[in-house]
Design a protein around this motif. Sequence first.
Motif, mmCIF file in Angstrom:
data_model
loop_
_atom_site.group_PDB
_atom_site.id
_atom_site.type_symbol
_atom_site.label_atom_id
_atom_site.label_comp_id
_atom_site.label_asym_id
_atom_site.label_seq_id
_atom_site.Cartn_x
_atom_site.Cartn_y
_atom_site.Cartn_z
ATOM 1 N N ASP A 3 81.926 48.356 10.229
ATOM 2 C CA ASP A 3 82.483 48.800 8.943
ATOM 3 C C ASP A 3 81.787 50.071 8.474
ATOM 4 O OD1 ASP A 3 84.459 47.035 8.563
ATOM 5 O OD2 ASP A 3 83.476 45.822 7.018
ATOM 6 N N LEU A 4 80.466 50.080 8.621
ATOM 7 C CA LEU A 4 79.707 51.253 8.189
ATOM 8 C C LEU A 4 80.064 52.453 9.067
ATOM 9 C CD1 LEU A 4 77.536 52.486 6.355
ATOM 10 C CD2 LEU A 4 75.845 51.847 8.060
ATOM 11 N N ALA A 7 83.310 53.754 7.904
ATOM 12 C CA ALA A 7 83.149 54.421 6.610
ATOM 13 C C ALA A 7 82.501 55.795 6.798
ATOM 14 C CB ALA A 7 82.303 53.562 5.671
ATOM 15 N N GLU A 8 81.514 55.864 7.691
ATOM 16 C CA GLU A 8 80.845 57.144 7.955
ATOM 17 C C GLU A 8 81.798 58.122 8.637
ATOM 18 O OE1 GLU A 8 78.223 58.255 6.878
ATOM 19 O OE2 GLU A 8 76.923 56.576 6.388
ATOM 20 N N LYS A 10 85.021 58.175 8.325
ATOM 21 C CA LYS A 10 85.973 58.637 7.306
ATOM 22 C C LYS A 10 85.301 59.679 6.401
ATOM 23 C CE LYS A 10 89.790 57.830 4.608
ATOM 24 N NZ LYS A 10 89.582 58.658 3.484
ATOM 25 N N ARG A 11 84.059 59.399 5.996
ATOM 26 C CA ARG A 11 83.339 60.326 5.104
ATOM 27 C C ARG A 11 83.134 61.671 5.792
ATOM 28 N NH1 ARG A 11 78.275 62.179 3.982
ATOM 29 N NH2 ARG A 11 77.606 61.367 5.993
ATOM 30 N N THR A 14 86.503 63.465 6.198
ATOM 31 C CA THR A 14 86.997 63.947 4.899
ATOM 32 C C THR A 14 86.222 65.180 4.461
ATOM 33 O OG1 THR A 14 87.420 61.646 4.327
ATOM 34 C CG2 THR A 14 87.474 63.218 2.514
ATOM 35 N N ILE A 15 84.895 65.107 4.601
ATOM 36 C CA ILE A 15 84.080 66.232 4.115
ATOM 37 C C ILE A 15 84.337 67.485 4.952
ATOM 38 C CG2 ILE A 15 81.673 67.043 3.933
ATOM 39 C CD1 ILE A 15 81.037 64.346 2.623
ATOM 40 N N ARG A 18 87.223 69.065 3.458
ATOM 41 C CA ARG A 18 87.057 69.509 2.058
ATOM 42 C C ARG A 18 86.428 70.900 2.008
ATOM 43 N NH1 ARG A 18 87.533 64.322 -0.645
ATOM 44 N NH2 ARG A 18 89.679 63.966 0.012
ATOM 45 N N TYR A 19 85.938 71.373 3.155
ATOM 46 C CA TYR A 19 85.432 72.744 3.245
ATOM 47 C C TYR A 19 86.320 73.471 4.260
ATOM 48 C CZ TYR A 19 81.224 71.087 0.834
ATOM 49 O OH TYR A 19 80.352 70.545 -0.074
ATOM 50 N N GLU A 82 70.888 65.190 2.116
ATOM 51 C CA GLU A 82 71.068 64.122 1.118
ATOM 52 C C GLU A 82 70.022 64.237 0.016
ATOM 53 O OE1 GLU A 82 73.458 61.750 0.995
ATOM 54 O OE2 GLU A 82 74.401 62.475 2.823
ATOM 55 N N LEU A 91 71.332 55.736 -0.565
ATOM 56 C CA LEU A 91 71.526 55.279 0.809
ATOM 57 C C LEU A 91 70.521 54.184 1.181
ATOM 58 C CD1 LEU A 91 72.224 58.660 2.633
ATOM 59 C CD2 LEU A 91 73.842 57.051 1.659
ATOM 60 N N ARG A 105 75.304 57.126 10.931
ATOM 61 C CA ARG A 105 75.806 58.392 10.377
ATOM 62 C C ARG A 105 75.876 59.451 11.457
ATOM 63 N NH1 ARG A 105 74.409 60.688 4.857
ATOM 64 N NH2 ARG A 105 75.910 59.333 3.885
#
Lengths: 257, 307
Positions: A3-4, A7-8, A10-11, A14-15, A18-19, A82, A91, A105
Amino acid sequence: MFDLFLAELKRNWTIVWRYPLQAASGLILTLILFMTLLAGIRYVAGPAAQYGDRMDTMIVGYVLWNTLVFAMGEIASGLEGEGRIGTLEQLFLSPMTGTRIFLTRALAGQTVVLTFNVVILGILLLVTGTRLHFPAALFLPLATAVCACYGIGLTLGALALVYKRVAPIIQMTQFALIALIMVPFESWQPTSANPAFLLPLVPSAALLRDLMARGEALDPFVFAMAVGNAVLFLGIGALLFRVAERAAKRQGLLATY
Amino acid sequence: MRVLDVADLHKSYRTGGKTVDAVRGVSFSIEEGEVFAFLGPNGAGKTTTIKMIAGLIEPARGHVSVVGMNPSRDREATRHIGAVLEGSRNIYWRLTCLENLIYFGALRGVPRKVARARGMELLERFGLADRRDSEVRTLSRGMQQKVAIAVSVLHEPRLVLLDEPTLGLDVRASEDVKRLVRELAAEGRGILLTTHQLTVAEEIADQVAVIRDGQLVVQGGMSSVLAGFSRSAYRVQFQGDLEPRQRQALARMEVEVDGDTLRYFGSASGLYEVLQALHPLELVSVARDQASLTEVFLQLTHEKAGV
């Protein structure tokens, strides 16, 4: 854990989008690099190009070099990033260990980068009608090399947790990485009595040379050493990261950057 | 039931060759459904204490127990802790509200589907449903803070640590945060709140503690702390003008008159004589004169400076 990872993934994905300018320039740069490699220009493949002159090996060498550099530096630079934006402590507010979180990550980030590389390369191969030939066994020493490199990455991450800014150390470690990949330690002494095989990545690099440059088959004994080497350095990295996390918490350093 | 127990916490740092005692023997506890205001001037040790509770800083001595677990030793304790930390973004500004909720849910072990459903619910409840797909960087400071609080409770923790949750918020956003804190407490969570807005603390906290130079200087129920710092005085508001004979009578008592209000500093039984002296003026209100939390705080922090 899975799951993590999702999620990582996807993050990360996505990021990246976003740039848009950064994403577009990264894609164009990768495209140019692969086009150059396909055109037979050797030096862009980085230090791993020494695995052979064939275009196939140069491309594999380039992807390998990129993967290793990413594995080595991503955890430490991720921690620095971070810390700068002020999300690092959140985190560590997790039932999962810091080692697991930052390794996951880095793997997710690596997956995104590799996906870009594979898709761009795939399109170029389709367009040019080129085919790559390399033995499937190549993935085995590739995997052990990447694992050993993550061990170094965790060690650098441990330093970043306590000493914060470690970018110059990451750059210095890249030089060491070049030496570990390029120096043919396996030709110095017989494998069984070669102390250089205790250095990180060395057995994996030797196997890659065997498979790609010398056209030999995978040596099971050397592969066993490569697995042991990867496990050893990954374990050392994980242990050091854990020790550093504890030290940072003891000294109240997690938030400071 | 007790959700947090802090016993004899100590923490020192070495800085510039000197040892600084950031926290010295702090002890308190929080029951479920309770809002605990943890107050103190800058550098008093509030944030260090909060981070020790969250397991982000290891105490030099003492013990923290969150639902029976020590967060410095047992990572499972973090399942019961939600935190919004001061001076941090806490969430990713480049992700949307919902993406943040789902991501941090995964980090705290909440399955994706559950995190998504809870995230939508929280956004609805926090008045952010229409901004769920907006990147956090595009939101106002108040909305960002609400998203951070939503993220901190997505995994349904028993203890929520809110370090300066109303800092930099406008009146409306501050009111929203106060409402949310009350709601979270009403659900049975223990809330540890630090704030420099003492009126906020006075309004919503059940318990209060003031820390100064790393040590607790006062702690207890909000009303008992305020009562403890209140002078024994009554405030009487009346309507109409005092006649000379009434002024003379009041002058013989321990009374200060200011327009249509007087303050009486004597015993409770003497109050009736004051009221008798006011007869036949209409009384508007009679109330015990109570110190505000701001007065208590200033008194305690001025003591330090020897004022």
